[in-house]
Write an enzyme that holds these catalytic residues in place. Structure first.
Site, mmCIF file in Angstrom:
data_model
loop_
_atom_site.group_PDB
_atom_site.id
_atom_site.type_symbol
_atom_site.label_atom_id
_atom_site.label_comp_id
_atom_site.label_asym_id
_atom_site.label_seq_id
_atom_site.Cartn_x
_atom_site.Cartn_y
_atom_site.Cartn_z
ATOM 1 N N THR A 180 3.690 13.669 6.801
ATOM 2 C CA THR A 180 4.219 12.388 6.323
ATOM 3 C C THR A 180 4.490 12.531 4.826
ATOM 4 O O THR A 180 3.908 13.405 4.166
ATOM 5 C CB THR A 180 3.195 11.251 6.540
ATOM 6 N N GLU A 325 5.368 10.253 12.697
ATOM 7 C CA GLU A 325 4.418 10.296 13.805
ATOM 8 C C GLU A 325 5.078 10.118 15.166
ATOM 9 O O GLU A 325 4.405 10.206 16.198
ATOM 10 C CB GLU A 325 3.374 9.178 13.644
ATOM 11 N N LYS A 430 4.793 -12.053 -0.052
ATOM 12 C CA LYS A 430 4.276 -13.272 0.561
ATOM 13 C C LYS A 430 4.259 -14.369 -0.499
ATOM 14 O O LYS A 430 3.529 -14.276 -1.482
ATOM 15 C CB LYS A 430 2.879 -13.038 1.131
ATOM 16 N N TRP A 435 6.333 -15.173 4.576
ATOM 17 C CA TRP A 435 6.926 -13.864 4.313
ATOM 18 C C TRP A 435 8.351 -14.004 3.785
ATOM 19 O O TRP A 435 9.128 -14.791 4.310
ATOM 20 C CB TRP A 435 7.001 -13.035 5.601
HETATM 21 P P1 AMP Z 1 8.859 8.515 7.749
HETATM 22 O O1 AMP Z 1 7.526 8.755 8.352
HETATM 23 O O2 AMP Z 1 9.014 9.066 6.367
HETATM 24 O O3 AMP Z 1 9.969 8.933 8.654
HETATM 25 O O4 AMP Z 1 8.994 6.942 7.563
HETATM 26 C C1 AMP Z 1 8.854 6.056 8.649
HETATM 27 C C2 AMP Z 1 9.172 4.665 8.199
HETATM 28 O O5 AMP Z 1 10.545 4.564 7.798
HETATM 29 C C3 AMP Z 1 9.026 3.604 9.250
HETATM 30 O O6 AMP Z 1 7.691 3.221 9.483
HETATM 31 C C4 AMP Z 1 9.860 2.483 8.644
HETATM 32 O O7 AMP Z 1 9.162 1.794 7.629
HETATM 33 C C5 AMP Z 1 11.001 3.233 7.999
HETATM 34 N N1 AMP Z 1 12.158 3.232 8.894
HETATM 35 C C6 AMP Z 1 12.578 4.208 9.708
HETATM 36 N N2 AMP Z 1 13.701 3.831 10.353
HETATM 37 C C7 AMP Z 1 13.983 2.576 9.947
HETATM 38 C C8 AMP Z 1 15.006 1.613 10.246
HETATM 39 N N3 AMP Z 1 16.009 1.862 11.084
HETATM 40 N N4 AMP Z 1 14.936 0.411 9.631
HETATM 41 C C9 AMP Z 1 13.949 0.122 8.764
HETATM 42 N N5 AMP Z 1 12.971 0.978 8.439
HETATM 43 C C10 AMP Z 1 12.987 2.184 9.018
#
Ligand code: AMP
Length: 538
Positions: A180, A325, A430, A435
């Site tokens: 991550t 994940e 918030k 929200w």
């Molecule tokens: P990562 O682990 O770096 O791929 O980040 C994952 C996070 O990216 C998710 O939990 C979301 O917060 C954000 N994310 C991924 N795809 C989208 C999407 N289509 N719209 C909004 N947020 C997204």
């Protein structure tokens, strides 16, 4: 009673031999190198033999630090065929996180392109487990000196004789390790199994998903080091689509050259990349003709961006949601014929519906289910065949007893699983107990013709708890000011959503995967507000 069908392992190593048999003539393009699935499969077999000669055995971990090239793709397939595990290190990480992830993965062998080498040399003393180095270049490009142990050229490895591969590993065996981005705390390792890669690819490429086929030409923009390149290394050879690997340079002019020159029909990537291409197209007054579909994920694609591609260029946009994940991802926004126009529009502004194999639910702070009514906001959780159960080398499960993984996102679900994310939980604003969606504010702001980038953060407020503040990057030459922007924004949002202040900045801090670093932006905004003349609280 067990079924009486054959029990072949769902192993990634089966993909390329299939492509070789069925689509051996289909091209794989990487810079000046033009291969086919046939020649690529032969190179992968020789690479696998070379890896065995280096001592790589099933279950061994090797690290690669490289951009999207044919060599990186070959490593993906050769390690999988051997049952070894490929840790895809991220070249956009800083030295500390890079040293930490490579050390934590525990690889003995490092593959790096020359950019990767430049990142590793300064931290060579900290890469104590690395015993051998393979540089992803030909012998002529090998550097005269190298601070990493026993460097050899990748191409020299391919001189090994093409040898038969070992039997496929158990489909539950680990295939790839991806960390991550660790914006808070240390990066955590998601260890993808063969089965997870195969099932997510099969599910996401179906007609109501990426809709890939043999007539497609796929441009692999998502880095192979992030979420296995969103499955492109498996999906393209599975369906026999021509594959174009762009390397490091994702500059809009270069993307356009590749799209037009190679006849690209489909690509994927984060919205910022596609925003850059759109600006380039507008500046050159160029209309795309061959590109049919763009998948966008990693952050929410602004509706203005989606509209511009669909209306000006006839490109279908598919917003998608996933996280490190969840292997490749879990949901897609593809309107169905049965969706009424208003619902289809709303769907495109959200994160879509789960594909087969993934499930979402939403819970409150106490973990109680929130009704899936399309309006009640809760913490989104996910589970499914390719969702992490635990993190690499971590004792605790990543999920609750029923397999639900907290995503860190908050938003709404409706009765058909349609998801709309309003924020990362830690980024949510918030105000007066309600929200305010920073994503929605940002999406609206970006639609202003003078705004290039927008970030909304919550700032402490004596009366309301928090109030939104907007940081904007102006388009080149634009002179937009705060009052004019607020006057433009006000009619589009509830009154209490209106940002308390608007600040103009040169750039927004971004993560290695182009998401806004909200914690850093909050610090910058706090400082800028402190530096500015104090305002009366509302
Ligand atoms: P990562 O682990 O770096 O791929 O980040 C994952 C996070 O990216 C998710 O939990 C979301 O917060 C954000 N994310 C991924 N795809 C989208 C999407 N289509 N719209 C909004 N947020 C997204």
């Amino acid at each position: 009673m067990l079924g009486l069908m054959q029990d072949h392992s769902l192993a990634v190593g089966s993909v390329l031999p299939f492509a070789e048999r069925q689509f051996g003539h289909v091209e794989v393009v990487s810079g000046a190198t033009r291969l086919t699935y046939g020649s690529l499969a032969g190179r992968v077999r020789r690479l696998a033999a070379g890896l065995v000669a280096l001592g790589v055995r099933p279950g061994d971990m090797v690290t690669t630090l490289a951009w999207n090239t044919h060599r990186q793709l070959e490593l993906f397939h050769a390690t999988a065929a051997l049952g070894a595990v490929l840790h895809t290190a991220n070249p956009r990480l800083g030295p500390d996180q890079l040293a930490y992830t490579i050390g934590h993965a525990g690889s003995g062998l490092l593959f790096a392109d020359l950019d990767g080498l430049a990142l590793c040399e300064p931290i060579a003393d900290r890469l104590t487990r690395i015993k051998g180095t393979v540089l992803l270049c030909d012998p002529a490009a090998m550097p005269a000196a190298c601070r990493l142990p026993d460097p050899i050229s990748y191409d020299a490895l391919l001189e090994a004789a093409d040898a038969p591969l070992p039997p496929p590993p158990d489909e539950r065996a680990a295939a790839y390790l991806c960390y991550t981005s660790g914006t808070t705390g240390l990066p955590k390792g998601a260890l993808y199994s063969h089965r997870a890669c195969m099932l997510s690819s099969l599910s996401l490429m179906q007609p109501n998903g990426w809709n890939l086929g043999a007539d497609d030409v796929v441009l692999a923009v998502p880095p192979l080091f992030h979420c296995v390149g969103w499955g492109v290394p498996f999906m393209a050879p599975m369906v026999g689509a021509k594959l174009v690997l762009p390397g490091r340079d994702l500059d809009p002019a270069r993307l356009l050259d590749l799209i037009e020159g190679e006849g690209v029909t489909m690509s994927l990537g984060v919205p910022t990349i596609w925003q850059g291409l759109l600006d380039h197209l507008s500046a050159r007054n160029h209309r795309l003709t061959g590109l049919k579909c763009l998948g966008m994920g990693g952050s929410a694609p602004p509706p203005a961006l989606v509209d511009a591609y669909q209306k000006q260029h006839g490109v279908r946009v598919i917003p998608a949601w996933g996280m490190t994940e969840t292997t490749i991802g879990c949901s897609l926004a593809v309107p169905l014929a049965s969706d009424l126009p208003a619902r289809a529009r709303a769907l495109m502004a959200g994160q879509g519906r789960p594909v087969f194999g993934a499930e979402f639910r939403s819970v409150d702070e106490a973990g109680r289910p929130v009704p899936p009514d399309g309006t009640s906001i809760g913490h989104i959780q996910v589970r499914g065949h390719w969702v992490a159960a635990r993190y690499f080398r971590a004792g605790e499960p990543a999920t609750d007893a029923d397999g639900w993984l907290p995503t860190g996102d908050i938003g709404t679900l409706d009765g058909q699983g349609f998801m709309r994310i309003t924020d990362r939980a830690k980024d949510a604003i918030k105000s007066g107990g309600e929200w305010i969606s920073s994503i929605e504010l940002e999406n609206l702001a970006i639609a202003h013709p003078d705004v290039a980038e927008a970030g909304a953060v919550g700032m402490p407020h004596a009366k309301w708890g928090e109030r939104p503040v907007m940081a904007l990057v102006r388009c080149p030459g634009a002179t937009l000011d705060g009052p004019a922007f607020l006057a433009w924004l006000a009619p589009q949002i509830p009154k209490w959503w209106l940002p308390e202040s608007v600040l103009f900045v040169d750039s927004l801090p971004r993560t290695p995967t182009a998401k806004i670093r909200k914690a850093e932006l909050r610090d910058r905004v706090r400082q800028l507000l402190k530096d500015a003349a104090p305002r009366e609280p509302r």
